[in-house]
Motif scaffolding. Structure first.
Motif, short mmCIF file in Angstrom:
data_model
loop_
_atom_site.label_atom_id
_atom_site.label_comp_id
_atom_site.label_asym_id
_atom_site.label_seq_id
_atom_site.Cartn_x
_atom_site.Cartn_y
_atom_site.Cartn_z
N LEU A 181 0.82 -1.20 0.00
CA LEU A 181 0.00 0.00 0.00
C LEU A 181 0.87 1.26 0.00
O LEU A 181 0.55 2.24 -0.67
CB LEU A 181 -0.92 0.01 1.23
CG LEU A 181 -2.06 -1.01 1.25
CD1 LEU A 181 -2.85 -0.88 2.54
CD2 LEU A 181 -2.98 -0.82 0.05
N GLN A 185 0.83 4.36 -2.69
CA GLN A 185 0.51 5.71 -2.22
C GLN A 185 1.66 6.69 -2.44
O GLN A 185 1.45 7.83 -2.88
CB GLN A 185 0.16 5.68 -0.74
CG GLN A 185 -1.12 4.93 -0.43
CD GLN A 185 -1.31 4.67 1.05
OE1 GLN A 185 -0.72 5.33 1.91
NE2 GLN A 185 -2.14 3.68 1.38
N ARG A 186 2.89 6.27 -2.13
CA ARG A 186 4.00 7.21 -2.10
C ARG A 186 4.94 7.08 -3.30
O ARG A 186 5.60 8.03 -3.68
CB ARG A 186 4.78 7.05 -0.81
CG ARG A 186 5.63 8.26 -0.46
CD ARG A 186 6.02 8.27 0.99
NE ARG A 186 4.88 8.36 1.90
CZ ARG A 186 4.98 8.50 3.22
NH1 ARG A 186 6.18 8.58 3.78
NH2 ARG A 186 3.90 8.56 3.96
N PRO A 188 4.07 5.67 -6.70
CA PRO A 188 3.06 5.03 -7.55
C PRO A 188 3.57 4.46 -8.86
O PRO A 188 2.85 3.69 -9.50
CB PRO A 188 2.05 6.16 -7.79
CG PRO A 188 2.83 7.42 -7.58
CD PRO A 188 3.83 7.12 -6.52
N THR A 374 0.15 4.85 6.19
CA THR A 374 -0.20 4.06 4.99
C THR A 374 -1.71 4.05 4.75
O THR A 374 -2.27 3.04 4.33
CB THR A 374 0.31 2.61 5.12
OG1 THR A 374 1.55 2.60 5.83
CG2 THR A 374 0.59 2.02 3.75
N ASP A 375 -2.36 5.18 5.05
CA ASP A 375 -3.83 5.22 4.90
C ASP A 375 -4.29 6.36 4.01
O ASP A 375 -5.44 6.80 4.11
CB ASP A 375 -4.49 5.31 6.28
CG ASP A 375 -3.97 6.50 7.11
OD1 ASP A 375 -3.09 7.22 6.60
OD2 ASP A 375 -4.45 6.68 8.24
N ASN A 376 -3.44 6.84 3.13
CA ASN A 376 -3.81 7.91 2.20
C ASN A 376 -4.73 7.33 1.13
O ASN A 376 -4.31 6.49 0.34
CB ASN A 376 -2.56 8.51 1.56
CG ASN A 376 -2.88 9.64 0.59
OD1 ASN A 376 -4.04 10.01 0.40
ND2 ASN A 376 -1.86 10.18 -0.04
N ASP A 378 -5.87 8.67 -1.52
CA ASP A 378 -5.69 9.23 -2.86
C ASP A 378 -4.70 8.38 -3.64
O ASP A 378 -3.48 8.50 -3.49
CB ASP A 378 -5.19 10.67 -2.76
CG ASP A 378 -5.04 11.34 -4.12
OD1 ASP A 378 -5.36 10.69 -5.14
OD2 ASP A 378 -4.61 12.51 -4.17
N LEU A 379 -5.22 7.51 -4.48
CA LEU A 379 -4.39 6.64 -5.32
C LEU A 379 -4.42 7.08 -6.78
O LEU A 379 -4.17 6.29 -7.69
CB LEU A 379 -4.86 5.19 -5.21
CG LEU A 379 -4.74 4.54 -3.83
CD1 LEU A 379 -5.27 3.11 -3.86
CD2 LEU A 379 -3.32 4.56 -3.32
N TYR A 408 -10.41 1.46 4.78
CA TYR A 408 -9.52 2.12 3.83
C TYR A 408 -10.06 1.99 2.40
O TYR A 408 -10.09 2.97 1.64
CB TYR A 408 -8.11 1.53 3.91
CG TYR A 408 -7.19 2.09 2.84
CD1 TYR A 408 -6.75 3.41 2.92
CD2 TYR A 408 -6.80 1.32 1.75
CE1 TYR A 408 -5.93 3.95 1.93
CE2 TYR A 408 -5.98 1.85 0.76
CZ TYR A 408 -5.55 3.16 0.85
OH TYR A 408 -4.75 3.70 -0.12
N VAL A 412 -11.04 4.97 -0.28
CA VAL A 412 -10.52 5.09 -1.64
C VAL A 412 -11.68 5.17 -2.63
O VAL A 412 -11.68 6.00 -3.55
CB VAL A 412 -9.60 3.91 -2.00
CG1 VAL A 412 -9.15 4.00 -3.46
CG2 VAL A 412 -8.38 3.89 -1.08
#
Length: 501
Positions: A181, A185-186, A188, A374-376, A378-379, A408, A412
């Motif tokens: 994940l 998220q970070r 991509p 690890t819960d953003n 916005d993907l 989560y 999303v």
């Protein structure tokens, strides 16, 4: 354009790091050797590979990180690179975790993120020589070393084979799921496809929530033997098993299961042949663990265990007799709270109040959510890059609460209603942490990711099988559920994915 600040050469191998994450790197050593006639237990075959180890540091961070890459022969390479995740506090599961991928002709790699492969404890690296919290090493573990692995793995593969990799994939469960994940998220563009099983999402707060069962027992000054919890769990399964129309020892219709543990107070549990009466306090503990942690005014903090999940993982006790038991916390939980949240390794957690528990919960979020949450939801960048991700979670997980993963995914989806175009999530009733239990667990989830990325085959279901190989199911894409339609209950074809039971 690749911005290169360091290049290291050994034989035909080159390694260049990009500065896209704005963390400088300095390679300390790069070595390679050939391994011939490797074997895996249960696999009737031998294989060979090139074992590459990269040792490097982030100047100023006082870290030393080891990346291990296994490269199968050019004649058998499938053109893919696979990053492999770890578990608990370990960023990798050791070199052995690379054997299966390389035997399947992947170039595969993992990273130790700069600390020993110890799933249970961070004690050896949580504090630096000045006795300050080692935030650089936590940052390596959280994210930075993961991207370093992707960069190194793909570049070494290209240098070794002279082309590719055509596609790159991440595979991991638990911490490995969290790592997957994090990459989506970070970073991509690091991987084309990601498999993220039972992810350790919301790391800062769920680690505190894992202590809730121990806290409840400490508050009651009562620690029952685990056979009591087993008996109550078995009663819940018995009461709710057939709500989905099939009696198979699995609670599939959790939303319909309202079993009250108070209903079996004063009945007896079989504790290794000794009958033990179930007390009100036993039922109180179970109910609170199912509900999850709450503040003194009843405000929700985090989810609890699902009915049917074992208590041994988190609400475990250690007994010298059936009447003399003490709490036995899951090791990562006090390690996280004492070392990282409170910066006091000797703090006595067993004596905290509810207000103190709540304070620790919020403090953990404030200090570390930005770093390892690890819960953003916005993907969008992962989607724009063409990435595909599959996640699943066992509904009887005894260590990581499945509803955190559900929450989560729903967040999303709230941002992007077309989430299923690039990210799909599946629940596995009766399955424990990353497998085990009486339910059917996924059997080819990474293959499903590969087929989605390379062939455009959208996985409406995931093939799953019980540990004994006797029962097959197709796990349904959330929020659909598997409904029995008639026939042999051991066959996946006897079920269909529908909106409700």
């Amino acid at each position: 354009m690749l911005l290169v600040f360091h290049e290291y050469k050994i034989g035909v191998l080159y390694l260049r790091f990009s500065n896209q994450d704005r963390v400088r790197k300095e390679i300390l050593n790069l070595s390679a050797n050939t391994v011939s006639n490797a074997t895996i237990v249960g696999l009737n075959a031998t294989f060979s590979y090139c074992n590459v180890t990269v040792t490097y540091t982030h100047p100023g961070w006082n870290d030393t990180i080891h990346i291990t890459i296994y490269l199968p022969p050019n004649s058998t390479w499938n053109g893919r690179f696979q990053g492999v995740g770890g578990g608990g506090w370990a960023a990798s599961s050791g070199a052995v975790s690379l054997l299966s991928p390389v035997a399947s002709n992947y170039a595969a790699g993992n990273t130790d993120a700069g600390h020993p492969v110890n799933t249970a404890s961070s004690a050896s690296w949580a504090f630096n020589a000045r006795n300050d919290l080692n935030i650089p090493l936590l940052t390596d573990f959280a994210s930075v070393a993961l991207n370093d692995l992707a960069v190194a793995g793909k570049q070494l593969s290209n240098a070794y084979y002279g082309y590719g990799p055509r596609h790159s994939y991440w595979s991991g469960c638990s911490t490995g799921g969290r790592q997957g994940l994090m990459m989506a998220q970070r970073y991509p563009t690091a991987y084309d496809g990601i498999y993220a099983g039972s992810p350790a999402i919301h790391w800062p707060t769920f680690q505190v929530a894992q202590y809730w069962g121990q806290f409840v027992m400490n508050q009651l000054d009562y620690h029952p033997p685990t056979c009591i919890f087993d008996a109550i769990t078995a009663a819940a399964v018995s009461a709710c098993d057939n709500l989905d129309g099939v009696e198979d020892g699995v609670i599939s219709a959790l939303s319909l299961c309202n079993f009250d543990p108070m209903t079996i107070v004063n009945t007896t549990a079989n504790c290794s042949g000794t009958p033990v009466t179930i007390r009100v306090k036993d039922a109180e503990i179970v109910q609170k663990v199912w509900e999850g942690p709450r503040t003194s005014d009843g405000t929700f903090l985090y989810w609890g265990l699902n009915r049917g999940a074992p208590f041994e993982g988190l609400t475990n006790t250690s007994c010298t007799s059936l009447t003399n038991c003490t709490g036995a916390p899951f090791s990562i939980t006090p390690d996280w709270i004492n070392n990282w949240v409170l910066a006091n390794p000797t703090f006595n957690l067993s004596a905290i109040t509810l207000d103190e528990f709540t304070s620790i919960f919020y403090r953990a979020y404030t200090l570390y959510d930005y770093l390892i949450g690890t819960d953003n939801p916005d993907l969008s960048e992962f989607k724009r890059a063409g990435g595909k991700m599959i996640a699943w979670h066992g509904l009887a997980d005894q260590l990581i609460y499945p509803n955190g993963t559900v929450d989560y995914y729903q967040k999303v989806e709230a941002r992007d209603p077309a989430v299923r175009d690039f990210y799909r999530f599946y629940e596995a009733p009766g399955v424990q942490h990353c497998g085990g239990g009486v339910g059917a667990a996924p059997s080819d989830q990474l293959d499903a990711v590969v087929d989605w990325v390379e062939k455009g085959l959208k996985p409406d279901t995931l093939a799953a099988v019980t540990t004994d190989g006797e029962k097959h199911r197709n796990l349904c894409q959330f929020p659909l559920v598997s409904v029995y339609k008639g026939g042999n209950t051991s066959l996946a074809t006897s079920f269909a994915c529908e909106t409700s039971f």
